[in-house]
Scaffold this motif. Structure first.
Motif, PDB file in Angstrom:
ATOM      1  N   VAL A  36      -9.293   0.219 -14.447  1.00 50.12           N
ATOM      2  CA  VAL A  36      -7.728   0.727 -14.454  1.00 50.12           C
ATOM      3  C   VAL A  36      -7.587   1.136 -12.775  1.00 50.12           C
ATOM      4  N   VAL A  37      -6.785   0.710 -12.293  1.00 49.19           N
ATOM      5  CA  VAL A  37      -6.217   0.842 -11.043  1.00 49.19           C
ATOM      6  C   VAL A  37      -4.787   1.300 -10.893  1.00 49.19           C
ATOM      7  N   THR A  38      -4.481   1.936  -9.846  1.00 46.00           N
ATOM      8  CA  THR A  38      -2.970   2.385  -9.699  1.00 46.00           C
ATOM      9  C   THR A  38      -2.162   0.895  -9.038  1.00 46.00           C
ATOM     10  N   VAL A  39      -0.969   1.052  -9.234  1.00 46.71           N
ATOM     11  CA  VAL A  39      -0.011  -0.028  -8.680  1.00 46.71           C
ATOM     12  C   VAL A  39      -0.277   0.017  -7.468  1.00 46.71           C
ATOM     13  N   GLU A  40      -0.373   1.096  -6.669  1.00 52.46           N
ATOM     14  CA  GLU A  40      -0.284   1.233  -5.287  1.00 52.46           C
ATOM     15  C   GLU A  40      -1.598   0.799  -4.460  1.00 52.46           C
ATOM     16  N   SER A  41      -2.703   0.760  -5.316  1.00 54.06           N
ATOM     17  CA  SER A  41      -3.815   0.390  -4.899  1.00 54.06           C
ATOM     18  C   SER A  41      -3.935  -1.014  -4.584  1.00 54.06           C
ATOM     19  N   THR A  42      -3.007  -1.753  -5.383  1.00 49.82           N
ATOM     20  CA  THR A  42      -2.971  -3.343  -5.321  1.00 49.82           C
ATOM     21  C   THR A  42      -2.111  -3.891  -4.186  1.00 49.82           C
ATOM     22  N   GLY A  43      -1.577  -2.886  -3.598  1.00 52.58           N
ATOM     23  CA  GLY A  43      -0.450  -3.171  -2.318  1.00 52.58           C
ATOM     24  C   GLY A  43       0.905  -3.338  -2.782  1.00 52.58           C
ATOM     25  N   ALA A  44       1.115  -3.366  -4.105  1.00 57.68           N
ATOM     26  CA  ALA A  44       2.299  -3.415  -4.668  1.00 57.68           C
ATOM     27  C   ALA A  44       3.083  -1.825  -4.645  1.00 57.68           C
ATOM     28  N   THR A  45       4.381  -1.911  -4.950  1.00 55.55           N
ATOM     29  CA  THR A  45       5.007  -0.582  -4.607  1.00 55.55           C
ATOM     30  C   THR A  45       5.377  -0.135  -6.292  1.00 55.55           C
ATOM     31  N   LEU A  46       5.197   1.105  -6.442  1.00 57.18           N
ATOM     32  CA  LEU A  46       5.572   1.668  -7.782  1.00 57.18           C
ATOM     33  C   LEU A  46       7.077   1.993  -7.893  1.00 57.18           C
ATOM     34  N   THR A  47       7.381   1.416  -9.014  1.00 61.08           N
ATOM     35  CA  THR A  47       9.104   1.609  -9.383  1.00 61.08           C
ATOM     36  C   THR A  47       9.160   2.803 -10.035  1.00 61.08           C
ATOM     37  N   ALA A  48      10.435   3.285 -10.009  1.00 61.07           N
ATOM     38  CA  ALA A  48      10.895   4.530 -10.615  1.00 61.07           C
ATOM     39  C   ALA A  48      10.344   4.714 -11.981  1.00 61.07           C
ATOM     40  N   GLU A  49      10.552   3.267 -12.612  1.00 62.00           N
ATOM     41  CA  GLU A  49      10.267   3.150 -14.310  1.00 62.00           C
ATOM     42  C   GLU A  49       8.764   3.283 -14.420  1.00 62.00           C
ATOM     43  N   GLN A  50       8.184   2.635 -13.801  1.00 66.22           N
ATOM     44  CA  GLN A  50       6.676   2.820 -13.872  1.00 66.22           C
ATOM     45  C   GLN A  50       6.003   4.193 -13.522  1.00 66.22           C
ATOM     46  N   LYS A  51       6.688   4.975 -12.642  1.00 71.49           N
ATOM     47  CA  LYS A  51       6.301   6.235 -12.288  1.00 71.49           C
ATOM     48  C   LYS A  51       6.595   7.251 -13.446  1.00 71.49           C
ATOM     49  N   ALA A  52       7.910   7.026 -13.873  1.00 69.43           N
ATOM     50  CA  ALA A  52       8.182   7.812 -15.211  1.00 69.43           C
ATOM     51  C   ALA A  52       7.398   7.816 -16.258  1.00 69.43           C
ATOM     52  N   PHE A  53       6.863   6.252 -16.613  1.00 68.51           N
ATOM     53  CA  PHE A  53       5.834   6.029 -17.801  1.00 68.51           C
ATOM     54  C   PHE A  53       4.407   6.559 -17.508  1.00 68.51           C
ATOM     55  N   ARG A  54       4.015   6.655 -16.306  1.00 67.13           N
ATOM     56  CA  ARG A  54       2.734   7.218 -15.723  1.00 67.13           C
ATOM     57  C   ARG A  54       2.867   8.581 -15.918  1.00 67.13           C
ATOM     58  N   ASP A  55       3.828   9.377 -15.339  1.00 62.82           N
ATOM     59  CA  ASP A  55       3.992  10.787 -15.726  1.00 62.82           C
ATOM     60  C   ASP A  55       3.923  11.129 -17.179  1.00 62.82           C
ATOM     61  N   SER A  56       4.758  10.523 -18.082  1.00 62.99           N
ATOM     62  CA  SER A  56       4.628  10.866 -19.509  1.00 62.99           C
ATOM     63  C   SER A  56       3.482  10.516 -20.025  1.00 62.99           C
ATOM     64  N   TRP A  57       2.639   9.380 -19.708  1.00 68.65           N
ATOM     65  CA  TRP A  57       1.497   8.961 -20.218  1.00 68.65           C
ATOM     66  C   TRP A  57       0.149   9.970 -19.968  1.00 68.65           C
ATOM     67  N   LEU A  58       0.256  10.124 -18.465  1.00 68.12           N
ATOM     68  CA  LEU A  58      -1.027  11.077 -17.864  1.00 68.12           C
ATOM     69  C   LEU A  58      -0.683  12.496 -17.832  1.00 68.12           C
TER      70      LEU A  58
END
Length: 68
Positions: free
Chosen positions: A41-63
């Motif tokens: 399990v890796v972060t989106v950023e570690s793959t070179g992609a950009t984290l969207t606001a929607e992804q960040k909101a999901f991550r924050d609510s999940w973790l």
């Protein structure tokens, strides 16, 4: 239903399962959860992609506070 049961668990936790067989017989079993070493399990950023606001909101609510 299984996903809800696993949500609050971690590797090493025992999980008691109830099941019904084709002939109608029921049973129970206890399984011990463990990690799958083939899954990373890796972060989106570690793959070179950009984290969207929607992804960040999901991550924050999940973790929650576990997110780094």
């Amino acid at each position: 239903m299984l996903q809800a049961a696993l949500k609050a668990r971690k590797p090493g936790d025992p999980l008691r399962l109830s099941f019904k067989r084709r002939g109608g017989a029921t049973g129970t079993a206890t399984v011990t959860l463990r990690e799958d070493p083939s899954v990373d399990v890796v972060t989106v950023e570690s793959t070179g992609a950009t984290l969207t606001a929607e992804q960040k909101a999901f991550r924050d609510s999940w973790l929650g506070p576990k997110a780094k």
